[in-house]
Design an enzyme around this catalytic site. Structure first.
Site, PDB file in Angstrom:
ATOM      1  N   GLY A  19      12.586  -2.092  -3.252  1.00 14.06           N
ATOM      2  CA  GLY A  19      12.325  -1.107  -2.204  1.00 14.06           C
ATOM      3  C   GLY A  19      11.722  -1.682  -0.934  1.00 14.06           C
ATOM      4  O   GLY A  19      12.066  -2.777  -0.482  1.00 14.06           O
ATOM      5  N   GLY A  21       8.743  -2.840  -0.372  1.00 14.00           N
ATOM      6  CA  GLY A  21       7.977  -4.062  -0.586  1.00 14.00           C
ATOM      7  C   GLY A  21       8.851  -5.306  -0.544  1.00 14.00           C
ATOM      8  O   GLY A  21       8.500  -6.313   0.084  1.00 14.00           O
ATOM      9  N   SER A 147       1.837   7.876   2.856  1.00 15.57           N
ATOM     10  CA  SER A 147       2.901   8.879   2.849  1.00 15.57           C
ATOM     11  C   SER A 147       2.477  10.099   3.643  1.00 15.57           C
ATOM     12  O   SER A 147       1.301  10.478   3.649  1.00 15.57           O
ATOM     13  CB  SER A 147       3.182   9.293   1.405  1.00 15.57           C
ATOM     14  N   TYR A 172       0.287  12.829  -6.950  1.00 13.67           N
ATOM     15  CA  TYR A 172       0.814  11.825  -6.026  1.00 13.67           C
ATOM     16  C   TYR A 172       0.173  11.995  -4.639  1.00 13.67           C
ATOM     17  O   TYR A 172      -0.268  11.032  -4.018  1.00 13.67           O
ATOM     18  CB  TYR A 172       2.339  11.956  -5.921  1.00 13.67           C
TER      19      TYR A 172
END
Length: 270
Positions: A19, A21, A147, A172
């Site tokens: 992803g 990273g 996020s 989350y």
């Protein structure tokens, strides 16, 4: 093509095996940086390193694989000790590793709700332990990959593990809010960035389609660049600096979160 702003710099990227990273590690190495590439297992980190060398024209001496399962805080401590010993000067730490909270309430061996630990507590502990390397020269910085969902979150101070009422989205969001609040800690210069909705393992939390991880990584890379001036605690939505959730700007909340995190990771408050 190496560029002068990134070459000779050393950057640790957590969750660098896939992803955003992985793309962050690739783009930094292409610009000439030495990248410490973290994966959950040694096999994952080695495989990502080999893939980068094979596909991106990056030389092996620019990449150093490291492993730690963030669901185990003792592995985070071992990782930090190893990094400080082998790289006493670290220019940037990219706190990127993350998981989508599972459907069922899950607690780690350390006794913490898994998303809170992997997405926030492990990064809190890692950042604290890497502080000597990040502050060995002026200009060291931390980039938290956060996020936009942090705005929907709240930190349940009396029940951070959410044992009484669990929802994966709330768990989350809480982990992302904590990571964003932590950027305002004055010990190390840090910023948070929402890299946009990208086509990664997190996508189901957001929508059905997203941009490529490479596009998301570009927003992270920009904040790693010493030529880009940052203000401690700043929050970026892609390239635009905007105000984060109110909690992330409150000094009282930052102190309270540090106290809670120190307790949960077993650190005695300094």
């Amino acid at each position: 093509m190496p560029d002068s702003t990134h070459s000779s710099r050393t950057v640790l990227v957590t969750g660098a095996t896939s992803g955003i990273g992985y793309e962050t590690a690739r783009q930094l190495a292409e610009r000439g940086a030495t990248v410490l590439l973290h994966g959950r297992t040694a096999e994952d980190a080695r495989a990502a390193t080999d893939a980068l060398i094979a596909t991106a024209g990056i030389t092996g001496d620019q990449l150093r694989p490291y492993a730690a399962d963030f669901a185990r805080l003792d592995e985070v401590e071992t990782l930090a000790r190893k990094v400080v010993t082998e790289h006493p000067h670290l220019d940037v730490l990219v706190n990127n590793a993350g998981i989508a909270a599972p459907e069922r309430h899950t607690v780690t061996a350390d006794g913490n709700e898994i998303a809170f630990q992997v997405n926030f507590l492990a990064h809190y502990l890692l950042t604290c332990l890497l502080e000597p390397a990040l502050t060995s020269d002026p200009g060291g910085r931390v980039v938290n990959v956060s996020s936009a969902l942090h705005r929907t979150g709240s930190i349940h101070w009396s029940d951070p593990n959410r044992t009484r009422r669990y929802s994966r989205l709330a768990a989350y969001a809480q982990s992302q809010l904590a990571l964003t609040v932590f950027a305002a800690d004055p010990r190390v210069t840090a910023v948070s960035v929402h890299p946009g909705v990208c086509d990664t393992a997190m996508l189901p939390l957001y929508s059905h389609e997203g941009m490529s991880p490479a596009e998301g990584a570009a927003h992270v890379i920009r904040l790693c660049d010493p030529a880009v001036e940052t203000v401690n605690g700043a929050y970026y939505d892609r390239d635009a600096r905007i105000e984060p959730a109110l909690a992330a700007t409150e000094d009282r909340t930052v102190k309270r979160l540090n106290k809670l995190a120190d307790l949960l990771v077993g650190r005695s408050a300094a």
